[in-house]
Design an enzyme around this catalytic site. Structure first.
Site, PDB file in Angstrom:
ATOM      1  N   GLY A  46       0.820  -1.205   0.000  1.00  0.00           N
ATOM      2  CA  GLY A  46       0.000   0.000   0.000  1.00  0.00           C
ATOM      3  C   GLY A  46       0.855   1.257   0.000  1.00  0.00           C
ATOM      4  N   GLN A  51       2.927   9.990   1.621  1.00  0.00           N
ATOM      5  CA  GLN A  51       4.237   9.351   1.431  1.00  0.00           C
ATOM      6  C   GLN A  51       4.943   9.852   0.170  1.00  0.00           C
ATOM      7  OE1 GLN A  51       2.622   5.158   2.121  1.00  0.00           O
ATOM      8  NE2 GLN A  51       4.714   4.984   2.884  1.00  0.00           N
ATOM      9  N   CYS A  88       7.004  -0.609   6.044  1.00  0.00           N
ATOM     10  CA  CYS A  88       6.499   0.632   5.443  1.00  0.00           C
ATOM     11  C   CYS A  88       7.527   1.117   4.429  1.00  0.00           C
ATOM     12  CB  CYS A  88       6.289   1.679   6.541  1.00  0.00           C
ATOM     13  SG  CYS A  88       5.721   3.269   5.924  1.00  0.00           S
ATOM     14  N   LEU A  89       7.058   1.538   3.251  1.00  0.00           N
ATOM     15  CA  LEU A  89       7.988   2.022   2.228  1.00  0.00           C
ATOM     16  C   LEU A  89       8.722   3.277   2.706  1.00  0.00           C
ATOM     17  CD1 LEU A  89       5.801   1.499  -0.972  1.00  0.00           C
ATOM     18  CD2 LEU A  89       7.705   0.088  -0.175  1.00  0.00           C
ATOM     19  N   HIS A 130      -2.938   0.468   8.217  1.00  0.00           N
ATOM     20  CA  HIS A 130      -1.624   1.110   8.093  1.00  0.00           C
ATOM     21  C   HIS A 130      -1.712   2.361   7.202  1.00  0.00           C
ATOM     22  CE1 HIS A 130       2.910   0.806   7.549  1.00  0.00           C
ATOM     23  NE2 HIS A 130       2.565   1.642   6.596  1.00  0.00           N
ATOM     24  N   GLU A 131      -2.340   2.208   6.038  1.00  0.00           N
ATOM     25  CA  GLU A 131      -2.387   3.327   5.086  1.00  0.00           C
ATOM     26  C   GLU A 131      -3.282   4.454   5.581  1.00  0.00           C
ATOM     27  OE1 GLU A 131      -0.150   3.328   2.933  1.00  0.00           O
ATOM     28  OE2 GLU A 131       0.326   1.213   3.138  1.00  0.00           O
ATOM     29  N   HIS A 134      -1.538   6.765   7.852  1.00  0.00           N
ATOM     30  CA  HIS A 134      -0.682   7.748   7.170  1.00  0.00           C
ATOM     31  C   HIS A 134      -1.451   9.045   6.914  1.00  0.00           C
ATOM     32  CE1 HIS A 134       3.155   5.897   6.272  1.00  0.00           C
ATOM     33  NE2 HIS A 134       2.607   4.815   5.758  1.00  0.00           N
TER      34      HIS A 134
END
Ligand code: ZN
Length: 164
Positions: A46, A51, A88-89, A130-131, A134
């Site tokens: 995701g 981000q 996480c990216l 998670h997303e 953000h």
């Protein structure tokens, strides 16, 4: 294909609350298309707009079958519990154990502004939570129970390589 630069932990944009999307125009479509390209290029599950430095409530999630475009997503229902590894990216090279609900139902708009509902289980439910965090300026590192050891991390990468 246009890749956007993924911000790394420490960048101020990652800690801000993103604004609602109100215009479902070409600019939004370009953002979503770029986010999908960036997610696929990074092999992630995701990606949230903050981000890539855009403080708007937009998320893309790869379910393995399709890429969900979630604009202004809201959690409707959540149930169960799962504890597992999460990365996480924006936090490269780290994975941690995080407890999340096992099933999550969302309401979101598509790129044209139409509302729809979608339910995810397991990894997808984890990705939704998670997303969406953000979008409120939170990283999973705030709720990580412990990080994987270098040995566990190596085993994870080995398994991922065998799958590829
Ligand atoms: Zn993340």
């Amino acid at each position: 294909m246009a890749l956007r630069n993924i911000l790394i932990e420490g960048e101020p944009a990652l800690y801000k609350v993103s604004r609602e999307v109100t215009k479902f125009n070409a600019r939004l479509h370009e953002l979503i298309d770029d986010m999908i390209d960036t997610l696929e290029d990074a092999n992630g599950v995701g990606l949230a707009a903050p981000q890539v430095g855009v403080l708007r409530r937009v998320v893309v999630v790869d379910t393995g079958e399709e890429i969900l475009e979630l604009v202004n997503p809201v959690i409707l229902e959540q149930s169960g519990e799962q504890s597992g590894q999460e990365g996480c990216l924006s936090v490269p090279g780290k994975f941690g154990i995080v407890t999340r609900p096992n099933v999550v139902k969302l309401r979101a708009q598509d790129r044209y502004g139409d509302w729809y509902e979608v339910e995810g289980e397991g990894l997808i439910a984890r990705g939704f939570c998670h997303e969406l965090e953000h979008l409120d300026g939170h990283l999973y590192t705030e709720k990580v129970e412990r990080y994987l050891t270098p040995e566990e991390l190596q085993a994870y990468y080995d398994a991922a390589e065998e799958e590829a």
